[in-house]
Design a protein around this motif. Structure first.
Motif, PDB file in Angstrom:
ATOM      1  N   VAL A 276       0.861  -1.185   0.000  1.00 29.40           N
ATOM      2  CA  VAL A 276       0.000   0.000   0.000  1.00 29.40           C
ATOM      3  C   VAL A 276       0.892   1.228   0.000  1.00 29.40           C
ATOM      4  O   VAL A 276       1.905   1.263   0.713  1.00 29.40           O
ATOM      5  CB  VAL A 276      -0.905   0.040   1.255  1.00 29.40           C
ATOM      6  CG1 VAL A 276      -1.821   1.259   1.229  1.00 29.40           C
ATOM      7  CG2 VAL A 276      -1.700  -1.252   1.409  1.00 29.40           C
ATOM      8  N   ALA A 277       0.530   2.224  -0.790  1.00 28.87           N
ATOM      9  CA  ALA A 277       1.238   3.505  -0.739  1.00 28.87           C
ATOM     10  C   ALA A 277       0.233   4.619  -0.949  1.00 28.87           C
ATOM     11  O   ALA A 277      -0.698   4.479  -1.761  1.00 28.87           O
ATOM     12  CB  ALA A 277       2.334   3.565  -1.796  1.00 28.87           C
ATOM     13  N   LEU A 278       0.395   5.693  -0.206  1.00 29.23           N
ATOM     14  CA  LEU A 278      -0.486   6.843  -0.401  1.00 29.23           C
ATOM     15  C   LEU A 278       0.290   8.130  -0.211  1.00 29.23           C
ATOM     16  O   LEU A 278       1.304   8.166   0.500  1.00 29.23           O
ATOM     17  CB  LEU A 278      -1.694   6.773   0.538  1.00 29.23           C
ATOM     18  CG  LEU A 278      -1.483   6.923   2.044  1.00 29.23           C
ATOM     19  CD1 LEU A 278      -1.441   8.391   2.465  1.00 29.23           C
ATOM     20  CD2 LEU A 278      -2.582   6.196   2.803  1.00 29.23           C
ATOM     21  N   LYS A 279      -0.192   9.155  -0.860  1.00 28.76           N
ATOM     22  CA  LYS A 279       0.402  10.499  -0.768  1.00 28.76           C
ATOM     23  C   LYS A 279      -0.747  11.500  -0.696  1.00 28.76           C
ATOM     24  O   LYS A 279      -1.586  11.551  -1.602  1.00 28.76           O
ATOM     25  CB  LYS A 279       1.258  10.771  -2.016  1.00 28.76           C
ATOM     26  CG  LYS A 279       1.540  12.238  -2.331  1.00 28.76           C
ATOM     27  CD  LYS A 279       2.561  12.884  -1.423  1.00 28.76           C
ATOM     28  CE  LYS A 279       2.765  14.372  -1.786  1.00 28.76           C
ATOM     29  NZ  LYS A 279       3.655  15.051  -0.837  1.00 28.76           N
ATOM     30  N   ILE A 280      -0.786  12.259   0.395  1.00 25.04           N
ATOM     31  CA  ILE A 280      -1.734  13.368   0.492  1.00 25.04           C
ATOM     32  C   ILE A 280      -1.090  14.541  -0.242  1.00 25.04           C
ATOM     33  O   ILE A 280       0.039  14.922   0.074  1.00 25.04           O
ATOM     34  CB  ILE A 280      -2.000  13.721   1.973  1.00 25.04           C
ATOM     35  CG1 ILE A 280      -2.548  12.496   2.733  1.00 25.04           C
ATOM     36  CG2 ILE A 280      -2.943  14.907   2.079  1.00 25.04           C
ATOM     37  CD1 ILE A 280      -3.873  11.954   2.248  1.00 25.04           C
ATOM     38  N   GLU A 289      -2.176   9.902   8.139  1.00 19.45           N
ATOM     39  CA  GLU A 289      -2.435   8.925   9.205  1.00 19.45           C
ATOM     40  C   GLU A 289      -3.874   8.416   9.143  1.00 19.45           C
ATOM     41  O   GLU A 289      -4.128   7.220   9.301  1.00 19.45           O
ATOM     42  CB  GLU A 289      -2.122   9.542  10.580  1.00 19.45           C
ATOM     43  CG  GLU A 289      -0.632   9.832  10.748  1.00 19.45           C
ATOM     44  CD  GLU A 289      -0.248  10.373  12.115  1.00 19.45           C
ATOM     45  OE1 GLU A 289       0.955  10.552  12.355  1.00 19.45           O
ATOM     46  OE2 GLU A 289      -1.152  10.615  12.944  1.00 19.45           O
ATOM     47  N   CYS A 290      -4.817   9.322   8.917  1.00 22.61           N
ATOM     48  CA  CYS A 290      -6.221   8.921   8.809  1.00 22.61           C
ATOM     49  C   CYS A 290      -6.406   7.988   7.611  1.00 22.61           C
ATOM     50  O   CYS A 290      -7.072   6.953   7.712  1.00 22.61           O
ATOM     51  CB  CYS A 290      -7.087  10.171   8.668  1.00 22.61           C
ATOM     52  SG  CYS A 290      -8.809   9.829   8.287  1.00 22.61           S
ATOM     53  N   ALA A 291      -5.808   8.343   6.483  1.00 23.80           N
ATOM     54  CA  ALA A 291      -6.008   7.554   5.260  1.00 23.80           C
ATOM     55  C   ALA A 291      -5.390   6.165   5.384  1.00 23.80           C
ATOM     56  O   ALA A 291      -5.995   5.167   4.960  1.00 23.80           O
ATOM     57  CB  ALA A 291      -5.424   8.301   4.055  1.00 23.80           C
ATOM     58  N   ILE A 292      -4.190   6.056   5.960  1.00 25.02           N
ATOM     59  CA  ILE A 292      -3.587   4.718   6.069  1.00 25.02           C
ATOM     60  C   ILE A 292      -4.382   3.884   7.072  1.00 25.02           C
ATOM     61  O   ILE A 292      -4.586   2.665   6.857  1.00 25.02           O
ATOM     62  CB  ILE A 292      -2.079   4.787   6.434  1.00 25.02           C
ATOM     63  CG1 ILE A 292      -1.393   3.445   6.145  1.00 25.02           C
ATOM     64  CG2 ILE A 292      -1.851   5.161   7.892  1.00 25.02           C
ATOM     65  CD1 ILE A 292      -1.221   3.122   4.692  1.00 25.02           C
ATOM     66  N   SER A 311      -7.683   6.543  17.027  1.00 29.17           N
ATOM     67  CA  SER A 311      -7.154   7.889  17.269  1.00 29.17           C
ATOM     68  C   SER A 311      -6.530   8.488  16.015  1.00 29.17           C
ATOM     69  O   SER A 311      -6.278   9.690  15.957  1.00 29.17           O
ATOM     70  CB  SER A 311      -6.124   7.860  18.401  1.00 29.17           C
ATOM     71  OG  SER A 311      -5.032   7.031  18.054  1.00 29.17           O
ATOM     72  N   ARG A 312      -6.251   7.640  15.005  1.00 28.04           N
ATOM     73  CA  ARG A 312      -5.790   8.154  13.697  1.00 28.04           C
ATOM     74  C   ARG A 312      -6.931   8.167  12.688  1.00 28.04           C
ATOM     75  O   ARG A 312      -7.006   9.044  11.836  1.00 28.04           O
ATOM     76  CB  ARG A 312      -4.650   7.276  13.141  1.00 28.04           C
ATOM     77  CG  ARG A 312      -3.281   7.659  13.626  1.00 28.04           C
ATOM     78  CD  ARG A 312      -2.986   7.084  14.982  1.00 28.04           C
ATOM     79  NE  ARG A 312      -1.845   7.727  15.614  1.00 28.04           N
ATOM     80  CZ  ARG A 312      -1.264   7.251  16.706  1.00 28.04           C
ATOM     81  NH1 ARG A 312      -1.688   6.141  17.286  1.00 28.04           N
ATOM     82  NH2 ARG A 312      -0.263   7.906  17.244  1.00 28.04           N
TER      83      ARG A 312
END
Lengths: 341, 341
Positions: A276-280, A289-292, A311-312
């Motif tokens: 998994v990889a994400l970039k805001i 943190e919320c997205a992961i 909490s995230r």
């Protein structure tokens, strides 16, 4: 210069009262080791700097070369080589010992001095007047790894320079694991080069760390050892109260996660053989943190109700009087009611 | 709940090496006192919380009611009533004296305790073990203004509650100046209500502060005095090193500016009779500062080459070794080559 991408998806929302106050957009990819995309948001081909979220890839040559074993590194040092730690004594003492074992010291690091983020150590450094040093830099473990590899390769002292054998090995590993020729590099916070790739390429590299069966034996072994080290010592990878450490500790499986500056987040799921990889796109940590957390919950490796995940995933925002004023949550398109992925 | 707006414009870019690393989108409006839009980016009808950028509107009832004059407030207190200060002694001592003049004290504030952002005061508070108090809260000047108005209105002690006469007066002023019925409110960091409006409505309110000729005599006088107070004491409005203070000090004209949490920025241009309001949708301060600097430069009231403006318009990003790694700049669509507006 690269084109800007305009097709980022809404990933995270920030509410105050009944009104949406802020929105974070970005890109996310979940894929297999062969690159097959399982799910995507935004543009998988967006060019990103992985920043610190690729430290486990940057550490591959350290292990593959035999340098780590030649120097007698243990699992703790391997975890620190993948870390963005907060400069607690827990971290700095281990890095200092590691360097001493090489016959080197703090002055051989090239990461620069960073004031410790760890509260107790910050207080100690202030109280004693001792001052911060390069050991406190969040990348000092990565740089100790570079110095260990350099000892093995016999390169010069400026191991952080782009044409140095250490950085050539790091670039090769990054390109081989992403399956892409990097379109360019930037200088990271710690002065080491950071190579760009597509987000999809970076997710593919994470999937190959999760499922190294298609890699050569030496790389397979190195990947397995590094992921296991991150999992075994979550506190060494970041520190007390930090997302990487707390979320790994809260996941009862083999999932390893790593954040990077400017809101990159990566996850390695050995049991699902997924990366998994994400970039805001705006670089904001609260959103990454919320997205992961949302993706890990939907992938079934994190419990959305666990306090260290919740909490995230869904943090309440409180004001100076402790009154709840709003909350952060994944956008509907990312969360999809929490549906399994 | 409000609809989310998906038509934010790219306003600010963050580059590292030759690659665009992060992007900030948002909305911006420049308009006249009658609401006529001179220029816009994104969606002028986006619903926003102005947060602290509307403090000069929240202070209107303090002056209009006669409460400020009855309490003998000077220009410094009026500047503080519009301030998001950083809790330096410069700020806290003045607020303490102000409260003492009312026969009140720190315990009558309802803003909550915030650790001072001012470095010297933070160091002093730590060294003496004195601890932070409500005077350090960035909104303590606004709250001293609320207490002053409350003394005049004869309301109860909980002046921050939504139905209290003080907050009813603040809401009326906000709605009258924006020309809109607020769609709702949130609780701000300091526990006072913060009323939402369209960005266009908020820009119109700023234009009416810049050109109060269409307002009644009492409000016209109050608006003029508050804007003049902000301009006369920029350091009281924020503090040393802060964007509002430094940029106002760098502009050789009557322009007053004010930031708000979650990346709102407002400007009042008396000489051009214009109001400016912008909101970065992701809530990031670096982007709000860059965008307002770009608009002020294009509007001819700020010099893009002045160090205190350039450091917001085009800041260089440096790493732990002091090496330049990248920069922030206004997006092409916002900057338009610096063309005059």
């Amino acid at each position: 210069m690269t084109d800007r991408s305009t097709d980022a998806a809404e990933l995270v929302e920030v509410w105050r009262g009944d009104i949406l106050e802020s929105t974070h957009r970005g890109h996310a990819v979940i894929c297999r080791a062969d690159g097959e995309i399982v799910a995507e948001w935004g543009a998988p081909d967006a060019i990103i700097y992985p920043r610190s979220s690729c430290k486990m890839l940057q550490a591959l040559p350290l292990v593959e070369s035999g340098a780590a074993d030649a120097a007698g590194l243990g699992v703790e040092e391997l975890a620190l080589s993948c870390a963005s730690h907060q400069g607690a004594l827990l971290h700095t003492e281990r890095v200092a010992d590691w360097l001493a074992g090489l016959g080197l010291g703090e002055g051989d690091l090239r990461c620069g001095t960073q004031f410790p983020r760890d509260k107790a150590e910050a207080e100690r450094v202030r109280r004693t007047g001792e001052g911060a040093c390069q050991l406190h830099n969040n990348c000092s473990g990565k740089h100790a790894g570079f110095l260990t590899l350099n000892r093995h390769l016999g390169g010069g002292a400026e191991y952080h320079e782009i044409d140095h054998p250490v950085q050539r090995a790091v670039k090769d590993a990054y390109e081989e694991m992403t399956g892409e020729t990097s379109p360019g590099y930037g200088i990271d916070g710690c002065s080491a080069p950071n190579h760009a790739s597509t987000l999809h390429g970076f997710a593919r590299a994470m999937a190959r760390m999760a499922d190294p069966s298609g890699l050569g034996a030496v790389r397979r072994d190195a990947a397995t050892r590094l992921v296991a080290a991150m999992r075994r010592f979550p506190l060494l990878v970041a520190g007390e109260g930090r997302a990487c450490s707390e979320m790994m500790a809260a996941m009862p499986n083999a999932t390893a996660i790593k954040t990077g500056a400017e809101a990159v987040f990566a996850a390695i799921l050995p049991e699902r053989k997924l990366g998994v990889a994400l970039k805001i796109e705006d670089g904001t940590t609260r959103a990454a943190e919320c997205a992961i957390a949302a993706l890990l919950a939907r992938l079934g490796v994190a419990d959305a109700e666990h306090p260290l995940i919740a909490s995230r995933l869904n943090p309440t925002q409180r004001n100076w009087n402790g009154i709840a004023t709003g909350f952060v949550r994944p956008a509907p398109g990312l969360w999809a009611g929490g549906a399994a992925l």
